[in-house]
Design a protein around this motif. Structure first.
Motif, PDB file in Angstrom:
ATOM      1  N   ILE A   1       0.844  -1.208   0.000  1.00  0.00           N
ATOM      2  CA  ILE A   1       0.000   0.000   0.000  1.00  0.00           C
ATOM      3  C   ILE A   1       0.876   1.254   0.000  1.00  0.00           C
ATOM      4  CG2 ILE A   1      -1.949  -1.082   1.184  1.00  0.00           C
ATOM      5  CD1 ILE A   1      -0.967   0.612   3.711  1.00  0.00           C
ATOM      6  N   ASP A   2       0.336   2.317  -0.526  1.00  0.00           N
ATOM      7  CA  ASP A   2       0.997   3.621  -0.395  1.00  0.00           C
ATOM      8  C   ASP A   2      -0.077   4.681  -0.249  1.00  0.00           C
ATOM      9  OD1 ASP A   2       4.164   4.571  -1.297  1.00  0.00           O
ATOM     10  OD2 ASP A   2       2.625   6.085  -0.851  1.00  0.00           O
ATOM     11  N   ARG A   3       0.170   5.628   0.622  1.00  0.00           N
ATOM     12  CA  ARG A   3      -0.870   6.650   0.813  1.00  0.00           C
ATOM     13  C   ARG A   3      -0.878   7.670  -0.317  1.00  0.00           C
ATOM     14  NH1 ARG A   3       1.131   8.609   6.573  1.00  0.00           N
ATOM     15  NH2 ARG A   3       3.185   9.377   6.100  1.00  0.00           N
TER      16      ARG A   3
ATOM     17  N   PRO B   1      14.845  15.791  -8.807  1.00  0.00           N
ATOM     18  CA  PRO B   1      15.651  14.974  -9.725  1.00  0.00           C
ATOM     19  C   PRO B   1      16.253  13.755  -9.041  1.00  0.00           C
ATOM     20  CG  PRO B   1      16.892  16.878  -8.991  1.00  0.00           C
ATOM     21  CD  PRO B   1      15.505  17.064  -8.469  1.00  0.00           C
ATOM     22  N   HIS B   2      16.058  12.598  -9.643  1.00  0.00           N
ATOM     23  CA  HIS B   2      16.630  11.357  -9.105  1.00  0.00           C
ATOM     24  C   HIS B   2      17.602  10.762 -10.119  1.00  0.00           C
ATOM     25  CE1 HIS B   2      13.795  11.767  -5.903  1.00  0.00           C
ATOM     26  NE2 HIS B   2      14.300  10.704  -5.315  1.00  0.00           N
ATOM     27  N   ILE B   3      18.850  10.732  -9.744  1.00  0.00           N
ATOM     28  CA  ILE B   3      19.898  10.216 -10.626  1.00  0.00           C
ATOM     29  C   ILE B   3      20.438   8.934 -10.008  1.00  0.00           C
ATOM     30  CG2 ILE B   3      22.181  10.705 -11.612  1.00  0.00           C
ATOM     31  CD1 ILE B   3      20.363  13.691 -10.633  1.00  0.00           C
ATOM     32  N   PHE B   4      20.411   7.866 -10.792  1.00  0.00           N
ATOM     33  CA  PHE B   4      20.845   6.594 -10.234  1.00  0.00           C
ATOM     34  C   PHE B   4      22.354   6.432 -10.393  1.00  0.00           C
ATOM     35  CE2 PHE B   4      21.853   2.145 -10.103  1.00  0.00           C
ATOM     36  CZ  PHE B   4      21.236   1.797  -8.918  1.00  0.00           C
TER      37      PHE B   4
ATOM     38  N   GLY C   1      14.173   1.302   4.886  1.00  0.00           N
ATOM     39  CA  GLY C   1      14.045   2.497   4.054  1.00  0.00           C
ATOM     40  C   GLY C   1      14.562   3.747   4.744  1.00  0.00           C
ATOM     41  N   ARG C   2      14.563   4.826   3.979  1.00  0.00           N
ATOM     42  CA  ARG C   2      15.168   6.083   4.415  1.00  0.00           C
ATOM     43  C   ARG C   2      14.471   6.667   5.648  1.00  0.00           C
ATOM     44  NH1 ARG C   2      18.072  10.558   0.820  1.00  0.00           N
ATOM     45  NH2 ARG C   2      16.713  12.340   1.039  1.00  0.00           N
ATOM     46  N   LEU C   3      13.145   6.579   5.688  1.00  0.00           N
ATOM     47  CA  LEU C   3      12.393   7.164   6.801  1.00  0.00           C
ATOM     48  C   LEU C   3      12.272   6.192   7.970  1.00  0.00           C
ATOM     49  CD1 LEU C   3       9.547   8.751   4.634  1.00  0.00           C
ATOM     50  CD2 LEU C   3      11.600   9.888   5.535  1.00  0.00           C
TER      51      LEU C   3
ATOM     52  N   TYR D   1      20.099   9.086   5.816  1.00  0.00           N
ATOM     53  CA  TYR D   1      20.197   9.903   4.598  1.00  0.00           C
ATOM     54  C   TYR D   1      20.823   9.022   3.520  1.00  0.00           C
ATOM     55  CZ  TYR D   1      21.517  14.215   1.979  1.00  0.00           C
ATOM     56  OH  TYR D   1      21.681  15.214   1.045  1.00  0.00           O
ATOM     57  N   TYR D   2      20.012   8.094   2.987  1.00  0.00           N
ATOM     58  CA  TYR D   2      20.506   7.107   2.034  1.00  0.00           C
ATOM     59  C   TYR D   2      20.052   7.446   0.619  1.00  0.00           C
ATOM     60  CZ  TYR D   2      22.324   3.289   5.006  1.00  0.00           C
ATOM     61  OH  TYR D   2      23.074   2.511   5.823  1.00  0.00           O
ATOM     62  N   ASN D   3      20.929   7.131  -0.339  1.00  0.00           N
ATOM     63  CA  ASN D   3      20.560   7.224  -1.750  1.00  0.00           C
ATOM     64  C   ASN D   3      19.748   5.991  -2.145  1.00  0.00           C
ATOM     65  OD1 ASN D   3      21.952   9.653  -2.093  1.00  0.00           O
ATOM     66  ND2 ASN D   3      23.872   8.558  -2.409  1.00  0.00           N
ATOM     67  N   MET D   4      19.212   6.036  -3.380  1.00  0.00           N
ATOM     68  CA  MET D   4      18.359   4.923  -3.830  1.00  0.00           C
ATOM     69  C   MET D   4      19.081   3.583  -3.776  1.00  0.00           C
ATOM     70  SD  MET D   4      16.468   6.643  -7.130  1.00  0.00           S
ATOM     71  CE  MET D   4      17.886   7.429  -7.852  1.00  0.00           C
ATOM     72  N   ASP D   5      20.321   3.562  -4.252  1.00  0.00           N
ATOM     73  CA  ASP D   5      21.049   2.275  -4.301  1.00  0.00           C
ATOM     74  C   ASP D   5      21.290   1.721  -2.905  1.00  0.00           C
ATOM     75  OD1 ASP D   5      22.914   4.431  -3.894  1.00  0.00           O
ATOM     76  OD2 ASP D   5      24.524   2.989  -4.249  1.00  0.00           O
TER      77      ASP D   5
HETATM   78  P1  FAD Z   1      10.220   6.552  -0.150  1.00  0.00           P
HETATM   79  O1  FAD Z   1      10.549   6.628  -1.586  1.00  0.00           O
HETATM   80  O2  FAD Z   1       9.994   7.824   0.616  1.00  0.00           O
HETATM   81  O3  FAD Z   1       8.947   5.616  -0.001  1.00  0.00           O
HETATM   82  C1  FAD Z   1       8.214   5.513   1.197  1.00  0.00           C
HETATM   83  C2  FAD Z   1       6.741   5.485   0.823  1.00  0.00           C
HETATM   84  O4  FAD Z   1       5.983   5.138   1.986  1.00  0.00           O
HETATM   85  C3  FAD Z   1       6.216   6.830   0.347  1.00  0.00           C
HETATM   86  O5  FAD Z   1       5.745   6.737  -0.996  1.00  0.00           O
HETATM   87  C4  FAD Z   1       5.093   7.159   1.328  1.00  0.00           C
HETATM   88  O6  FAD Z   1       3.977   7.759   0.706  1.00  0.00           O
HETATM   89  C5  FAD Z   1       4.743   5.802   1.896  1.00  0.00           C
HETATM   90  N1  FAD Z   1       4.167   5.854   3.229  1.00  0.00           N
HETATM   91  C6  FAD Z   1       4.716   6.416   4.336  1.00  0.00           C
HETATM   92  N2  FAD Z   1       3.901   6.280   5.392  1.00  0.00           N
HETATM   93  C7  FAD Z   1       2.806   5.622   4.943  1.00  0.00           C
HETATM   94  C8  FAD Z   1       1.583   5.194   5.569  1.00  0.00           C
HETATM   95  N3  FAD Z   1       1.333   5.430   6.865  1.00  0.00           N
HETATM   96  N4  FAD Z   1       0.669   4.527   4.815  1.00  0.00           N
HETATM   97  C9  FAD Z   1       0.891   4.312   3.476  1.00  0.00           C
HETATM   98  N5  FAD Z   1       2.029   4.708   2.855  1.00  0.00           N
HETATM   99  C10 FAD Z   1       2.965   5.354   3.578  1.00  0.00           C
HETATM  100  N6  FAD Z   1      18.753   9.187  -4.328  1.00  0.00           N
HETATM  101  C11 FAD Z   1      19.630   8.874  -5.313  1.00  0.00           C
HETATM  102  O7  FAD Z   1      20.191   7.764  -5.318  1.00  0.00           O
HETATM  103  N7  FAD Z   1      19.899   9.751  -6.331  1.00  0.00           N
HETATM  104  C12 FAD Z   1      19.308  10.971  -6.401  1.00  0.00           C
HETATM  105  O8  FAD Z   1      19.568  11.746  -7.329  1.00  0.00           O
HETATM  106  C13 FAD Z   1      18.380  11.324  -5.382  1.00  0.00           C
HETATM  107  N8  FAD Z   1      17.772  12.523  -5.414  1.00  0.00           N
HETATM  108  C14 FAD Z   1      16.883  12.843  -4.443  1.00  0.00           C
HETATM  109  C15 FAD Z   1      16.268  14.101  -4.511  1.00  0.00           C
HETATM  110  C16 FAD Z   1      15.364  14.468  -3.540  1.00  0.00           C
HETATM  111  C17 FAD Z   1      14.722  15.816  -3.625  1.00  0.00           C
HETATM  112  C18 FAD Z   1      15.062  13.576  -2.468  1.00  0.00           C
HETATM  113  C19 FAD Z   1      14.091  13.971  -1.396  1.00  0.00           C
HETATM  114  C20 FAD Z   1      15.674  12.333  -2.397  1.00  0.00           C
HETATM  115  C21 FAD Z   1      16.593  11.954  -3.374  1.00  0.00           C
HETATM  116  N9  FAD Z   1      17.216  10.711  -3.357  1.00  0.00           N
HETATM  117  C22 FAD Z   1      18.120  10.383  -4.337  1.00  0.00           C
HETATM  118  C23 FAD Z   1      16.946   9.727  -2.281  1.00  0.00           C
HETATM  119  C24 FAD Z   1      15.842   8.746  -2.680  1.00  0.00           C
HETATM  120  O9  FAD Z   1      14.632   9.464  -2.881  1.00  0.00           O
HETATM  121  C25 FAD Z   1      15.647   7.726  -1.563  1.00  0.00           C
HETATM  122  O10 FAD Z   1      16.849   7.071  -1.253  1.00  0.00           O
HETATM  123  C26 FAD Z   1      14.628   6.644  -1.888  1.00  0.00           C
HETATM  124  O11 FAD Z   1      13.547   7.116  -2.637  1.00  0.00           O
HETATM  125  C27 FAD Z   1      14.131   6.057  -0.589  1.00  0.00           C
HETATM  126  O12 FAD Z   1      13.221   5.006  -0.829  1.00  0.00           O
HETATM  127  P2  FAD Z   1      12.282   4.523   0.364  1.00  0.00           P
HETATM  128  O13 FAD Z   1      11.500   3.385  -0.161  1.00  0.00           O
HETATM  129  O14 FAD Z   1      13.063   4.349   1.605  1.00  0.00           O
HETATM  130  O15 FAD Z   1      11.340   5.787   0.684  1.00  0.00           O
END
Ligand code: FAD
Ligand code: UDP
Length: 379
Positions: free
Chosen positions: A31-33, A57-60, A343-345, A350-354
């Motif tokens: 699920i995602d909100r 911008p997201h650059i891998f 995940g990041r949160l 403060y992690y990148n996508m990889d």
């Molecule tokens: P997220 O992508 O944040 O996914 C978590 C999801 O959980 C969200 O979609 C949220 O809606 C959902 N969620 C949260 N709580 C709930 C709930 N209670 N119920 C339902 N859904 C919920 N990384 C790179 O490698 N290269 C880059 O160039 C780069 N650029 C970036 C630029 C910006 C502006 C930002 C903010 C980040 C950037 N990043 C980059 C980092 C990258 O975005 C993250 O590392 C990656 O997306 C983290 O994935 P995640 O699954 O941990 O979190």
């Protein structure tokens, strides 16, 4: 009955969904909100038909062969090396100039009207570098390499805007993300693998989640569904403090307001991103997606990033007291038997996508080693 309820369809949630469904044959509800998959990496065609990233911008880029190989199952790639210019005032003249960042030999030579060689610029920097006994803060990292003038020009204002903190109040890891070079390499990243998913991130996520064992529901919050849908276990990729009802208080996150604009011109700027470190400019950077995606289009779409204390949580703030508060939440998380935090949160990093993909794959291995599968392995 689902074996897993996965909260969040970003990299963390989607990688785990794919692994649990494919390798262990388990039934997964993701699920995602938000009204879409792909988390912060979400991209889509805007009204003009330009492929753009809704959350900046997201650059891998990665040095991990394992992460690159894993994602390559779901996408082909467009080679892309990110280049960034910083718009700064030239010392002495006050003229506005655009020079490469990370600071490199060409940055120094054009900024100061010099023609130093690689070894000469090392000496030049050494003469300006400040002695710092122990490098602890984001100020220490920069002034110890290039001195105060370049620090103030490129880092102090940008960092104060982005974090609402002076670099001296922020862990060294933040500005250490941006190196200093004495050669002319003007790439933002130097990783072994640097590429963009050929058809975009969202398409890659669609393929990752296209498994008969995976159900995806967007626009659904965990709070709405937790008691409605029977499930055995949870993967949580939302903010860790939210999961525990903010029991110990809110973990600080930094947010951004994105201003997206589609312009009636083919190109806006010469590179993917231009940084604006000056404190008086309210945004930190402007990115133009066509450089990243290689799309040919008579129009172009750009995004301005305005840092903010309000809004979606994007950046965990690396400071000792925040880490200490996170540790208290982490202890609660570790005590959960049927919930995994990824995940990041959810891990306040403060992690990148990889790095998130790597973290999710490692979590999968831990799950796989510790739990008997709910169904026969069908991979
Ligand atoms: P997220 O992508 O944040 O996914 C978590 C999801 O959980 C969200 O979609 C949220 O809606 C959902 N969620 C949260 N709580 C709930 C709930 N209670 N119920 C339902 N859904 C919920 N990384 C790179 O490698 N290269 C880059 O160039 C780069 N650029 C970036 C630029 C910006 C502006 C930002 C903010 C980040 C950037 N990043 C980059 C980092 C990258 O975005 C993250 O590392 C990656 O997306 C983290 O994935 P995640 O699954 O941990 O979190
Ligand atoms: N930074 C800066 N000036 C720049 C680029 C970066 O001061 O021109 C600092 C700033 O504190 C920023 C950090 O370095 O938050 C990390 O930069 P990066 O480009 O990695 O930020 P992200 O893409 O993660 O937002």
């Amino acid at each position: 009955m689902f074996d897993w309820l996965i909260v969040g369809a970003g990299f963390a949630g989607s990688v785990l969904a794919e692994r649990l469904a494919t390798v262990r044959g388990e039934k997964v509800l993701v699920i995602d909100r938000r009204p879409h998959i792909a988390g912060n990496a979400y991209d889509h065609l805007d009204e003009a038909g330009v492929l753009m990233h809704r959350y900046g911008p997201h650059i891998f880029h990665t040095n991990s062969q394992q992460v690159f190989d894993y994602l390559s199952r779901f996408t082909s790639w467009r080679p892309y090396e990110h280049r960034v210019l910083a718009e700064v005032k030239q010392p002495g003249t006050g003229n506005t100039m655009r020079v490469p960042i990370p600071i490199n030999l060409d940055t120094i030579n054009s900024l100061y009207g010099l023609s130093l060689t690689e070894s000469e610029v090392e000496q030049w920097m050494a003469e300006r570098a400040e002695t710092v006994d122990a490098i602890r803060t984001s100020e220490d990292v920069v002034v110890s390499k290039v001195g105060r003038e370049l620090y103030e020009l490129f880092f102090r204002g940008y960092t104060r805007k982005q974090w609402a903190l002076d670099p001296s109040e922020l862990d060294k890891s933040v500005t250490a993300r941006v190196p200093t070079r004495t050669n002319t390499d003007d790439r933002y990243f130097t990783d072994t693998f640097q590429a963009m998913p050929a058809e975009g991130y969202t398409k890659m996520f669609e393929r990752m989640l296209a498994h008969p064992n995976i159900t995806v529901r967007t626009g659904v919050d965990y709070a709405e569904i937790r008691d409605q849908v029977p499930h055995r276990r949870v993967i949580w990729s939302g903010p860790v403090d939210e999961y525990f009802g903010f029991r110990y208080g809110k973990l600080p996150y930094r947010s951004l307001r994105f201003e997206h604009k589609t312009l009636d011109q083919a190109e806006y700027q010469p590179v993917g991103t231009v940084n604006y470190p000056a404190e008086e400019v309210p945004y930190t950077r402007i990115s133009e997606y066509k450089h990243l995606t290689g799309q040919q289009h008579p129009k172009t779409t750009i995004t301005l990033e305005y840092p903010s204390g309000e809004g979606d949580p994007y950046y965990p703030i690396p400071r000792p007291e925040n880490q200490a508060l996170y540790k208290r939440y982490e202890a609660l998380a570790d005590a959960q038997t049927d919930v995994w935090f990824v995940g990041r949160l959810a891990t306040y990093r403060y992690y990148n996508m990889d790095q998130i993909v790597g973290q999710a794959l490692a979590t999968f291995n831990r799950i796989d080693a510790s739990l008997p599968p709910e169904a026969a392995n069908d991979d």
